[in-house]
Design a protein around this motif. Structure first.
Motif, PDB file in Angstrom:
ATOM      1  N   THR A   1      22.402   6.536   5.213  1.00 41.82           N
ATOM      2  CA  THR A   1      21.512   6.219   4.075  1.00 41.82           C
ATOM      3  C   THR A   1      20.453   5.469   4.165  1.00 41.82           C
ATOM      4  O   THR A   1      20.718   4.197   4.430  1.00 41.82           O
ATOM      5  N   PRO A   2      19.247   5.681   3.892  1.00 42.67           N
ATOM      6  CA  PRO A   2      18.133   4.702   4.053  1.00 42.67           C
ATOM      7  C   PRO A   2      18.422   3.603   3.166  1.00 42.67           C
ATOM      8  O   PRO A   2      18.818   3.482   1.926  1.00 42.67           O
ATOM      9  N   LYS A   3      18.100   2.116   3.689  1.00 42.13           N
ATOM     10  CA  LYS A   3      18.173   0.959   3.076  1.00 42.13           C
ATOM     11  C   LYS A   3      19.418   0.820   2.036  1.00 42.13           C
ATOM     12  O   LYS A   3      19.519   0.591   1.390  1.00 42.13           O
ATOM     13  N   PRO A   4      20.499   0.822   3.004  1.00 39.91           N
ATOM     14  CA  PRO A   4      21.902   0.790   2.201  1.00 39.91           C
ATOM     15  C   PRO A   4      22.207  -0.777   2.056  1.00 39.91           C
ATOM     16  O   PRO A   4      22.916  -1.143   1.095  1.00 39.91           O
ATOM     17  N   LYS A   5      21.419  -1.548   2.500  1.00 37.02           N
ATOM     18  CA  LYS A   5      21.772  -2.907   2.285  1.00 37.02           C
ATOM     19  C   LYS A   5      20.423  -3.643   2.818  1.00 37.02           C
ATOM     20  O   LYS A   5      19.717  -3.217   3.585  1.00 37.02           O
ATOM     21  N   LYS A   6      20.079  -4.861   2.087  1.00 36.03           N
ATOM     22  CA  LYS A   6      18.901  -5.651   2.115  1.00 36.03           C
ATOM     23  C   LYS A   6      18.839  -6.029   3.806  1.00 36.03           C
ATOM     24  O   LYS A   6      19.754  -6.416   4.207  1.00 36.03           O
ATOM     25  N   GLY A   7      17.590  -5.866   4.258  1.00 36.25           N
ATOM     26  CA  GLY A   7      17.402  -6.056   5.534  1.00 36.25           C
ATOM     27  C   GLY A   7      17.929  -5.005   6.757  1.00 36.25           C
ATOM     28  O   GLY A   7      17.726  -5.188   8.031  1.00 36.25           O
ATOM     29  N   ALA A   8      18.290  -3.909   6.137  1.00 36.42           N
ATOM     30  CA  ALA A   8      18.874  -2.853   7.084  1.00 36.42           C
ATOM     31  C   ALA A   8      17.697  -2.101   7.754  1.00 36.42           C
ATOM     32  O   ALA A   8      16.540  -2.130   7.268  1.00 36.42           O
ATOM     33  N   LYS A   9      17.701  -1.999   9.167  1.00 33.03           N
ATOM     34  CA  LYS A   9      16.535  -1.331   9.900  1.00 33.03           C
ATOM     35  C   LYS A   9      16.983  -0.205  10.384  1.00 33.03           C
ATOM     36  O   LYS A   9      18.132   0.170  10.905  1.00 33.03           O
ATOM     37  N   HIS A  10      15.916   0.730  10.341  1.00 33.50           N
ATOM     38  CA  HIS A  10      16.163   2.110  11.176  1.00 33.50           C
ATOM     39  C   HIS A  10      16.642   1.939  12.544  1.00 33.50           C
ATOM     40  O   HIS A  10      15.918   1.247  13.674  1.00 33.50           O
ATOM     41  N   CYS A  11      17.235   2.800  13.041  1.00 32.62           N
ATOM     42  CA  CYS A  11      17.963   2.876  14.412  1.00 32.62           C
ATOM     43  C   CYS A  11      17.893   4.215  15.012  1.00 32.62           C
ATOM     44  O   CYS A  11      18.654   5.027  14.253  1.00 32.62           O
ATOM     45  N   LYS A  12      17.481   4.406  16.153  1.00 36.02           N
ATOM     46  CA  LYS A  12      17.689   5.841  16.834  1.00 36.02           C
ATOM     47  C   LYS A  12      18.041   6.022  18.036  1.00 36.02           C
ATOM     48  O   LYS A  12      17.645   5.191  19.066  1.00 36.02           O
TER      49      LYS A  12
END
Length: 232
Positions: A124-135
């Protein structure tokens, strides 16, 4: 310590499980210390030896680590490691469960719990403050009786990224108790290996490919490295 590449600007070593790249609260000797001593002895250098660290590997992980021997190389390598297109990073991960798809791309949003030194991931996009996209992208390369080898191309560089993303799909890295493995390895390491780095040399501007062999003396790695299709 095993040196696997060196020139006037960079030096690469095959890090063993348990070695640390930079100093931490344990006070244990670092790879930087070892490489500095190696350079000082080999080239009979007086005084302090310059050595910069543009990236690092987790302590229980093995494989390729690059250091910069000049400030010019350090500045350029540091920028390259921030650019997902500049350096191709290939890892080998031995997992306990074969993924549903033999080849796939995983995308999550990752955040770190500093107190636990552990990362968490959610689709889920932005599930928590500060979460960053990873791939990352992975493909199945080989299987043994109980374990499976995945080749992983890391496309972002987040804390414990491969460990947490593979765990999220039910494929736990052998020995990685923190992310769901059933038991630890005897040496305290995990079966995650930085197999290869490919990039344009930061100073000489030629293509460089640095390949590290998996840890010797390990039954699982020894069986895998004998598979013809895995040999470079």
């Amino acid at each position: 310590m095993q040196v696997i590449y060196e020139d006037n600007h960079i030096i690469a070593v095959n890090k063993a499980c348990g070695e640390i790249v930079q100093g931490d609260k344990t006070g244990d000797e670092t790879l930087i210390d070892q490489v500095k001593a190696y350079i000082k002895d080999k080239y009979k250098k007086p005084g302090d030896v310059f050595l910069g660290s543009p990236h690092r590997l987790d302590r229980p992980t093995s494989g390729v680590v690059i250091f910069a021997r000049t400030s010019k190389a350090l500045t350029r390598l540091s920028e390259m490691f921030k650019d997902k297109e500049a350096i191709k990073k290939t890892y080998w991960a031995v997992v306990d469960t074969l993924p549903e798809n033999m080849e796939d791309t995983l995308e999550h949003y990752l955040w770190k719990d500093e107190g636990k030194n552990k990362s968490y991931a959610s689709p889920t996009p932005k599930p928590k403050k500060g979460a960053k996209h990873c791939k990352l992208a992975y493909m199945h390369r080989a299987s043994l009786n109980r374990y499976h080898l995945l080749e992983v191309n890391l496309q972002t560089g987040r804390h414990h990224q491969i460990r947490v993303q593979l765990s999220k799909i039910g494929s736990h890295i052998k020995g990685d108790l923190k992310y769901g493995a059933a038991r630890s390895n005897q040496d305290g390491g995990i079966h995650l290996h930085a197999r290869k780095l490919e990039f344009i040399h930061p100073v000489q501007k030629k293509m460089i490919k640095i390949v590290a062999q998996p840890p010797k003396g390990d039954v699982i790695w020894n069986e895998l490295i004998q598979i013809k299709e895995l040999k470079e």
